[in-house]
Design a protein around this motif. Structure first.
Motif, PDB file in Angstrom:
ATOM      1  N   GLY A   1     -32.992 -20.844  -4.030  1.00  0.00           N
ATOM      2  CA  GLY A   1     -34.432 -20.843  -3.820  1.00  0.00           C
ATOM      3  C   GLY A   1     -34.935 -19.701  -2.972  1.00  0.00           C
ATOM      4  O   GLY A   1     -36.029 -19.789  -2.396  1.00  0.00           O
ATOM      5  N   GLN A   2     -34.181 -18.610  -2.904  1.00  0.00           N
ATOM      6  CA  GLN A   2     -34.547 -17.498  -2.032  1.00  0.00           C
ATOM      7  C   GLN A   2     -34.453 -16.177  -2.795  1.00  0.00           C
ATOM      8  O   GLN A   2     -33.938 -16.114  -3.908  1.00  0.00           O
ATOM      9  N   GLY A   3     -34.965 -15.117  -2.153  1.00  0.00           N
ATOM     10  CA  GLY A   3     -34.805 -13.776  -2.693  1.00  0.00           C
ATOM     11  C   GLY A   3     -35.865 -13.383  -3.705  1.00  0.00           C
ATOM     12  O   GLY A   3     -36.777 -14.160  -4.039  1.00  0.00           O
ATOM     13  N   PRO A   4     -35.769 -12.161  -4.246  1.00  0.00           N
ATOM     14  CA  PRO A   4     -36.816 -11.609  -5.116  1.00  0.00           C
ATOM     15  C   PRO A   4     -36.944 -12.269  -6.483  1.00  0.00           C
ATOM     16  O   PRO A   4     -37.951 -12.083  -7.152  1.00  0.00           O
ATOM     17  N   LEU A   5     -35.936 -13.022  -6.924  1.00  0.00           N
ATOM     18  CA  LEU A   5     -36.017 -13.703  -8.221  1.00  0.00           C
ATOM     19  C   LEU A   5     -36.500 -15.145  -8.093  1.00  0.00           C
ATOM     20  O   LEU A   5     -36.715 -15.814  -9.111  1.00  0.00           O
ATOM     21  N   ALA A   6     -36.677 -15.622  -6.865  1.00  0.00           N
ATOM     22  CA  ALA A   6     -36.935 -17.048  -6.650  1.00  0.00           C
ATOM     23  C   ALA A   6     -38.242 -17.508  -7.303  1.00  0.00           C
ATOM     24  O   ALA A   6     -38.287 -18.554  -7.959  1.00  0.00           O
ATOM     25  N   ALA A   7     -39.324 -16.748  -7.119  1.00  0.00           N
ATOM     26  CA  ALA A   7     -40.615 -17.176  -7.678  1.00  0.00           C
ATOM     27  C   ALA A   7     -40.564 -17.195  -9.200  1.00  0.00           C
ATOM     28  O   ALA A   7     -41.075 -18.126  -9.843  1.00  0.00           O
ATOM     29  N   SER A   8     -39.956 -16.170  -9.791  1.00  0.00           N
ATOM     30  CA  SER A   8     -39.843 -16.118 -11.253  1.00  0.00           C
ATOM     31  C   SER A   8     -38.997 -17.266 -11.779  1.00  0.00           C
ATOM     32  O   SER A   8     -39.315 -17.871 -12.805  1.00  0.00           O
ATOM     33  N   LEU A   9     -37.898 -17.572 -11.087  1.00  0.00           N
ATOM     34  CA  LEU A   9     -37.029 -18.663 -11.520  1.00  0.00           C
ATOM     35  C   LEU A   9     -37.755 -19.998 -11.411  1.00  0.00           C
ATOM     36  O   LEU A   9     -37.671 -20.842 -12.321  1.00  0.00           O
ATOM     37  N   ARG A  10     -38.445 -20.209 -10.315  1.00  0.00           N
ATOM     38  CA  ARG A  10     -39.199 -21.459 -10.152  1.00  0.00           C
ATOM     39  C   ARG A  10     -40.225 -21.619 -11.265  1.00  0.00           C
ATOM     40  O   ARG A  10     -40.364 -22.703 -11.852  1.00  0.00           O
ATOM     41  N   TRP A  11     -40.938 -20.554 -11.606  1.00  0.00           N
ATOM     42  CA  TRP A  11     -41.956 -20.606 -12.649  1.00  0.00           C
ATOM     43  C   TRP A  11     -41.335 -20.901 -14.010  1.00  0.00           C
ATOM     44  O   TRP A  11     -41.815 -21.758 -14.750  1.00  0.00           O
ATOM     45  N   ASN A  12     -40.263 -20.196 -14.344  1.00  0.00           N
ATOM     46  CA  ASN A  12     -39.630 -20.391 -15.636  1.00  0.00           C
ATOM     47  C   ASN A  12     -38.999 -21.775 -15.749  1.00  0.00           C
ATOM     48  O   ASN A  12     -39.221 -22.484 -16.738  1.00  0.00           O
ATOM     49  N   ALA A  13     -38.226 -22.155 -14.758  1.00  0.00           N
ATOM     50  CA  ALA A  13     -37.541 -23.448 -14.821  1.00  0.00           C
ATOM     51  C   ALA A  13     -38.542 -24.597 -14.836  1.00  0.00           C
ATOM     52  O   ALA A  13     -38.419 -25.547 -15.624  1.00  0.00           O
ATOM     53  N   GLY A  14     -39.568 -24.519 -13.976  1.00  0.00           N
ATOM     54  CA  GLY A  14     -40.557 -25.588 -13.924  1.00  0.00           C
ATOM     55  C   GLY A  14     -41.336 -25.719 -15.210  1.00  0.00           C
ATOM     56  O   GLY A  14     -41.603 -26.833 -15.698  1.00  0.00           O
ATOM     57  N   THR A  15     -41.703 -24.581 -15.803  1.00  0.00           N
ATOM     58  CA  THR A  15     -42.464 -24.601 -17.050  1.00  0.00           C
ATOM     59  C   THR A  15     -41.640 -25.203 -18.179  1.00  0.00           C
ATOM     60  O   THR A  15     -42.131 -26.052 -18.947  1.00  0.00           O
ATOM     61  N   TYR A  16     -40.381 -24.795 -18.283  1.00  0.00           N
ATOM     62  CA  TYR A  16     -39.552 -25.314 -19.375  1.00  0.00           C
ATOM     63  C   TYR A  16     -39.153 -26.772 -19.149  1.00  0.00           C
ATOM     64  O   TYR A  16     -38.959 -27.509 -20.128  1.00  0.00           O
ATOM     65  N   LEU A  17     -39.036 -27.215 -17.915  1.00  0.00           N
ATOM     66  CA  LEU A  17     -38.808 -28.647 -17.666  1.00  0.00           C
ATOM     67  C   LEU A  17     -39.981 -29.457 -18.201  1.00  0.00           C
ATOM     68  O   LEU A  17     -39.796 -30.545 -18.773  1.00  0.00           O
ATOM     69  N   TRP A  18     -41.173 -28.927 -18.032  1.00  0.00           N
ATOM     70  CA  TRP A  18     -42.371 -29.609 -18.545  1.00  0.00           C
ATOM     71  C   TRP A  18     -42.434 -29.544 -20.066  1.00  0.00           C
ATOM     72  O   TRP A  18     -42.640 -30.567 -20.738  1.00  0.00           O
ATOM     73  N   LEU A  19     -42.243 -28.360 -20.629  1.00  0.00           N
ATOM     74  CA  LEU A  19     -42.339 -28.215 -22.079  1.00  0.00           C
ATOM     75  C   LEU A  19     -41.272 -29.043 -22.802  1.00  0.00           C
ATOM     76  O   LEU A  19     -41.493 -29.519 -23.920  1.00  0.00           O
ATOM     77  N   ALA A  20     -40.109 -29.211 -22.172  1.00  0.00           N
ATOM     78  CA  ALA A  20     -39.036 -30.000 -22.774  1.00  0.00           C
ATOM     79  C   ALA A  20     -39.256 -31.504 -22.633  1.00  0.00           C
ATOM     80  O   ALA A  20     -38.541 -32.297 -23.248  1.00  0.00           O
ATOM     81  N   GLY A  21     -40.226 -31.893 -21.798  1.00  0.00           N
ATOM     82  CA  GLY A  21     -40.502 -33.309 -21.618  1.00  0.00           C
ATOM     83  C   GLY A  21     -39.704 -33.969 -20.512  1.00  0.00           C
ATOM     84  O   GLY A  21     -39.778 -35.193 -20.340  1.00  0.00           O
TER      85      GLY A  21
END
Length: 354
Positions: free
Chosen positions: A299-319
């Protein structure tokens, strides 16, 4: 009327004439003819000269939906087949360019780890470094994290998928027939229509949610028409980073969902509204990405925000999550609790035991 030629070279020449006759006389192939053309390219029925001419002529004219469907038909028939286990949740199957990434830092490997740690199976596909981009590959990303997925027989990949919820279909290992066209892609210096087919194909058989990346709007509408012909029941198209399925955080995310052959429903997602807005991380080197990826899994570093956005969005889209906000919260908790990193270690241990 003369009978159609039966000699493979002559038959391919007839198909080539249809796509390469010029602006006014060139015409599209039928679905069956497109499948026949790829079959002849795969099996030695066409010469190198014919293959190169066909691929570049088809690219210049642009493949039509029924032609792309015919190419995917051959991929389905000749390529690997992956099955879910009894009672297994339907997977997310990601279709992205096989020639990798070279400008922006890839996120899909890390997103996959978050998803499978939350109980959402994932199927990824790719190959070795290939033209035209020669970008970093999915296999290399996992290898950099300590998970070497090269050289596994398909039966082993399927068992691992049914047990751990993750599979990487690696073209050199699992679809060597398709790998025979790589040298032609290198000689041409342009992505041929088979590269478009790769975005629309998945080795998974059965119920799944297919996510396909695109770059230009005409490509997306053509993908919808092709996927209807292929009777894909649930599809998400994504204007992702470099044509991938990675969602940007620097701009609004243009996506659409098409279910049961109905018209695609546009869905615009705004990372700014959910505290994820910022520059999309640039690709530097594999070593730099590895350090950033390990930080992101915490949950840290320069990729953290992008990872949170991608993972959270796909968790939602997958149901998995009931809303986008809930998906982002679940992704955040997963990273803070090191669930994704624990799943990575589980996969590493599985691979070592194979």
């Amino acid at each position: 009327m003369a009978s159609p030629p039966t000699d493979p070279r002559s038959r391919f020449k007839a198909l080539l004439r249809k796509v390469g006759s010029g602006e006014h006389t060139s015409r599209g192939l039928s679905r069956a003819e497109a499948a026949e053309a790829l079959e002849l390219m795969f099996t030695g029925g066409a010469s190198d000269t014919q293959i190169g001419a066909f691929l570049i002529a088809h690219r210049i004219r642009r493949p039509e939906p029924q032609e792309l469907a015919g190419l995917v038909d051959v991929y389905r028939d000749r390529g690997p087949s992956l099955q879910s286990g009894a009672g297994q949740r339907r997977p997310l199957c990601f279709g992205m360019p096989f020639d990798g990434r070279s400008r922006t830092a890839p996120l899909h490997a890390l997103t996959a780890l978050v998803l499978i740690s939350a109980g959402q199976p994932v199927v990824l596909q790719g190959g070795r470094r290939m033209p035209v981009k020669h970008g970093v590959t999915t296999l290399e990303l996992f290898q950099a994290l300590g998970l070497d997925l090269a050289g596994l027989p398909l039966s082993c990949v399927e068992r691992g998928f049914q047990t751990h919820g993750f599979a990487l279909i690696h073209q050199p290992d699992h679809f060597p027939l398709a790998d025979t066209l790589i040298r032609h892609r290198d000689d041409l210096g342009k992505r041929p229509p088979v590269a478009s087919a790769e975005l629309l194909w998945t080795a998974h058989r059965g119920d799944h949610l297919l996510v396909s990346g695109f770059v230009h709007p005409p490509t997306e509408s053509r993908a919808w028409d092709t996927l209807r012909l292929l009777q894909e029941k649930d599809v998400i198209t994504v204007k992702g980073l470099e044509g991938s399925t990675d969602l940007p955080i620097s701009r609004a995310c243009i996506t659409a969902r098409m279910a049961n052959g109905m018209s695609a429903e546009r869905l615009i997602l705004h990372p700014r509204d959910h505290g994820c807005f910022g520059p999309d991380p640039e690709w530097q080197t594999l070593n730099a990405w590895t350090l950033q990826a390990r930080e992101a899994l915490q949950g840290q570093g320069p990729l953290a925000a992008s990872l949170r956005w991608n993972a959270g969005t796909y968790l939602w889209l997958a149901g998995i999550s009931a809303s986008l906000e809930a998906g982002l919260e679940q992704a955040t908790a997963c990273l803070q609790n090191a669930d994704a990193d624990a799943k990575l270690q589980e996969l590493i241990a599985w691979r070592a035991a194979v």
